[in-house]
Design an enzyme around this catalytic site. Structure first.
Site, PDB file in Angstrom:
ATOM      1  CG  ASP A 134       6.162  11.216 -50.000  1.00 17.34           C
ATOM      2  OD1 ASP A 134       5.268  10.680 -49.310  1.00 17.34           O
ATOM      3  OD2 ASP A 134       5.979  11.587 -51.180  1.00 17.34           O
ATOM      4  CG  ASP A 163       0.272   5.085 -55.462  1.00 15.35           C
ATOM      5  OD1 ASP A 163      -0.207   5.908 -54.660  1.00 15.35           O
ATOM      6  OD2 ASP A 163       1.370   4.516 -55.274  1.00 15.35           O
TER       7      ASP A 163
END
Lengths: 205, 254
Positions: free
Chosen positions: B11, B130
């Site tokens: 990330d 997600d």
């Protein structure tokens, strides 16, 4: 000098990066004069077949002519699939017809795309794999494959529930369904072998 | 035989790798190019870079990052975060990414999946989902977007099936409930999705122990396992993960 044919599809730069990493000079170009002068040609490809064929456009005839005259050619992934007669991906679309066979969907009894590292059995008489062990993992990412129908072609297979052609050689025309530029050290080795094939080619000017 | 994949996820925020818990409380984990190269040298099968800021300014930074990674890393990598057009996908693929992952933009404009697949082939179109476990409907998960901040009302399994038809070539399935907890993947979720689609599913969120990776493959039916915390903070090396899985009979590229 090797020329990586730049025809507006993804991932062309990765191939040049890989050649640079192994100390081979390559040039990314779409100019016919560069292509004609090259010691060898690489036809890369991350694209859908139809898009790739139309993006290659008028260069297709030139590449075909040079390959038939003995200039070493390496097709990668869709660039490899384009060496065959035709593909049914969002098609039918015609390929270069350098190697007999059609590009057809991977049977849906398997997870599709065929994505990841699969073991390729490399026949000893394919010089693209010189110096590599008998089998090695390479990275694949595709939903169609070439059903090779050419009696004059040497084939390396991988097992994906059936014997899937992973690499084909016909004379000095080479192709890999896997991505050598993304297959770590073994992949770089394949590219190095291709560069050597080009260096030793009688076509070299 | 096709091997199962170990995929470290990086990330990226302001050109640094960061990692949080349940998408919050970010910790610095290093330089993205260096870390990517290290994982590749250690035997990672693939890498994922997610631009978690995804602003207009970060867009330029991420293209530069992709170029740098592609010069140094010779394994496939996916890039994601805020991608919402075919032109952006084109730029990232041309810069050296093998695949792109679409999340919020695909929910807002599902046709983006088809457009991308028809131009680039579905093998480079990753749908990132997600997923948050539904409190109301047992055994169901809801798709959330905008870095997990916005519930959509979409059912995860239904969305995955639809996305496959539209042109997604792979699903990166993150359990928001498990993310960063190191308590194991949500294998009920992984199983529900991998049973419903015929494209590869990457299990994500919750890896903490080697056994979790095994469970994601065997119980969750995942084709690949993604992890961040356990590799960034050096609980386990990639080699340890691969050797462990191979010792338990999972086909690995060692």
């Amino acid at each position: 000098m090797l020329v990586v044919i730049d025809y507006n599809v993804g991932n062309v730069k990765s191939v040049c990066n890989a050649f640079r990493n192994i100390g081979c000079e390559s040039k990314l170009s779409c100019r016919p004069e560069d292509i004609e002068k090259a010691d060898g040609l690489v036809l890369p490809g991350v694209a859908a077949f139809g898009y790739a064929v139309s993006a290659l456009g008028t260069l297709a005839e030139l590449v075909k002519k040079l390959a038939l005259a003995g200039k070493p050619l390496l097709g990668i992934c869709v660039g490899y699939q384009m060496l065959f007669d035709q593909s049914s991906e969002y098609g039918p679309h015609k390929g270069l017809g350098l190697i007999s066979g059609n590009v057809v969907p991977v049977p849906d009894t398997q997870v599709i795309p065929h994505m990841g590292w699969n073991l390729v059995k490399m026949p000893p008489d394919m010089n693209l794999f010189a110096g590599l062990p008998e089998e090695k993992h390479f990275y694949f990412a595709h939903s169609f494959y070439a059903d090779v129908a050419d009696a004059g072609a040497k084939i390396a297979y991988t097992d994906y529930g059936f014997q899937l052609p992973a690499s084909v050689q016909k004379g000095t025309i080479y192709g890999t369904q896997f991505h050598p530029e993304k297959s770590g050290k073994a992949g770089l080795n394949v590219l190095k072998n291709f560069a050597q094939i080009c260096e030793q080619s009688p076509e070299r000017k | 035989m096709l091997t199962k994949r170990i995929i470290p996820c990086l990330d990226v925020k302001d050109n640094r790798v960061v990692k949080g818990v349940n998408f919050l409380n970010l910790r610095d984990a290093g330089d993205p190019v260096e870390l990517g190269k290290r994982y590749s040298d250690e035997g990672a099968d693939e890498l994922v870079f997610l631009d978690i800021t995804a602003t207009i300014r970060s867009r330029k930074t991420i293209v530069e990052l992709v170029e740098k990674v592609a010069e140094n890393v010779f394994i496939p990598f996916t890039v994601g975060g805020g991608i919402n057009s075919v032109d952006q996908i084109d730029e990232l693929l041309r810069s050296g990414a093998e695949k792109v992952s679409l999340n919020t933009a695909a929910v807002q404009n599902p046709n983006l999946l088809s457009e991308a697949a028809q131009r680039f082939g579905n093998q480079c179109v990753v749908l990132a989902i997600d997923a948050r476990r539904s409190k109301e409907r047992k055994g169901h998960w809801q798709v959330t977007v905008k870095a997990g901040s916005e519930p959509t009302g979409l059912d995860v399994v239904e969305w995955a099936v639809k996305a496959e038809k539209l042109g997604a070539g792979e699903i990166l399935l993150t359990s928001m409930d498990a993310d960063g907890t190191k308590a194991g993947y949500d294998n009920e979720l992984n199983k529900a999705v991998s049973d419903a689609v015929n494209i590869p599913v990457i299990a994500s969120g919750g890896a903490g122990e080697l056994e979790h990776l095994y469970d994601a493959v065997v119980k969750g039916g995942a084709d690949a396992v993604l992890m961040a915390s356990i590799t960034h903070f050096e609980n386990y090396t990639i080699t340890q993960m691969k050797e462990y899985l191979a010792s338990r009979g999972i086909p690995m590229n060692l």
